[in-house]
Design an enzyme around this catalytic site. Structure first.
Site, PDB file in Angstrom:
ATOM      1  N   LYS A 164      -5.995  -8.049  -4.921  1.00 39.14           N
ATOM      2  CA  LYS A 164      -6.949  -8.372  -4.098  1.00 39.14           C
ATOM      3  C   LYS A 164      -8.155  -7.334  -4.208  1.00 39.14           C
ATOM      4  CE  LYS A 164      -6.839  -7.261   0.389  1.00 39.14           C
ATOM      5  NZ  LYS A 164      -6.391  -6.985   1.856  1.00 39.14           N
TER       6      LYS A 164
ATOM      7  N   LYS B 190     -11.959  -2.142  -1.296  1.00 43.41           N
ATOM      8  CA  LYS B 190     -12.879  -1.132  -1.543  1.00 43.41           C
ATOM      9  C   LYS B 190     -12.096  -0.077  -1.874  1.00 43.41           C
ATOM     10  CE  LYS B 190     -12.600  -0.265   3.765  1.00 43.41           C
ATOM     11  NZ  LYS B 190     -11.662  -1.403   3.959  1.00 43.41           N
TER      12      LYS B 190
ATOM     13  N   LYS C 281       0.850  -1.061   0.183  1.00 49.69           N
ATOM     14  CA  LYS C 281       0.198  -0.133   0.102  1.00 49.69           C
ATOM     15  C   LYS C 281       0.976   1.355  -0.093  1.00 49.69           C
ATOM     16  CE  LYS C 281      -4.315  -2.119   2.145  1.00 49.69           C
ATOM     17  NZ  LYS C 281      -5.108  -1.569   0.926  1.00 49.69           N
TER      18      LYS C 281
END
Length: 233
Positions: A96, A99, A11
């Site tokens: 993956k 959201k 991330k």
């Protein structure tokens, strides 16, 4: 330990120094949520296994430093079950489902209505081949493997059973069947969410009850922890 966390690396990307403290320290919060209840087994997806390993490291370190090596916090074990241990994006089977992804078409939201769920699954990326009949035919086809895994999880079957049923058929047959199954399984959740969203007072009441129960269970562990660390006598 936190520098080694795979999810943080993914991330944060190349700008690790600019990542937020929340992103960096989130695994510690997760460990606290586990250890404060002295959990022994934790149901997680495959991508959360490393976070359980961190919780185990923290538990072991605490036991050694503050409890003479005796067990105060148990070593929590990950419980990874089902056919879809990691659900991937509907548009990229190597990423993956998330959201935070830019496109809403990459994921199924629990607030999606039946038409939206059906549309997303029917537009999910596959390839020009047919539904595989075995694991070997799944190799190099991450999007296809992902959809089979989702169907298996929703139908409480193994991937092998799903491939035995649909193997050799066109995705024009498989995708509508998956869409119908997803709608059947997710619609009751969506309906309940909509009921709650229309009644904020009920949500607040549920949150208060949950917080009260959590605090009652956690407080004895917090008290013992503070005493062992010397903060309280």
């Amino acid at each position: 330990w936190l520098d080694r966390m795979t999810q943080f690396k993914e991330k944060a990307g190349k700008n690790k120094e600019r990542a937020s403290a929340g992103l960096y320290s989130y695994p510690i919060l997760m460990a606290a949520d586990i250890l404060v209840y002295k959990a022994t087994h934790v149901p997680v997806g495959d991508d959360q296994k490393q976070h359980l390993e961190l919780a185990r490291d923290i538990a072991s370190s605490f036991n050694e430093k503050f409890n003479g090596g005796e067990e105060f916090f148990p070593q929590p074990e990950p419980v990874i079950t089902g056919a879809a241990t990691r659900v991937m994006s509907l548009r990229d089977g190597t990423q993956k489902m998330s959201k935070s992804a830019e496109s809403d078409m990459t994921r199924i939201n629990l607030t999606d209505d039946a038409d939206t769920i059906s549309k997303k699954i029917k537009k999910a990326k596959t390839d020009a081949g047919v539904v595989p009949s075995n694991d070997k035919e799944c190799e190099g086809r991450p999007e296809v493997a992902n959809l089979i895994g989702i169907y298996a999880a929703l139908s409480d079957q193994t991937k092998e059973q799903v491939m035995a049923e649909f193997g050799g058929q066109q995705f024009g047959v498989f995708k509508p069947a998956l869409a119908d199954l997803a709608v059947e399984k997710l619609s009751p959740i969506t309906n309940r969410m909509n009921e709650l969203m229309a009644d904020p007072a009920e949500i607040d009441a549920i949150l208060r009850a949950g917080a009260d129960k959590a605090n009652e269970l956690a407080q004895p562990t917090v008290d013992e922890t503070m005493k062992l660390m010397g903060f309280w006598s």
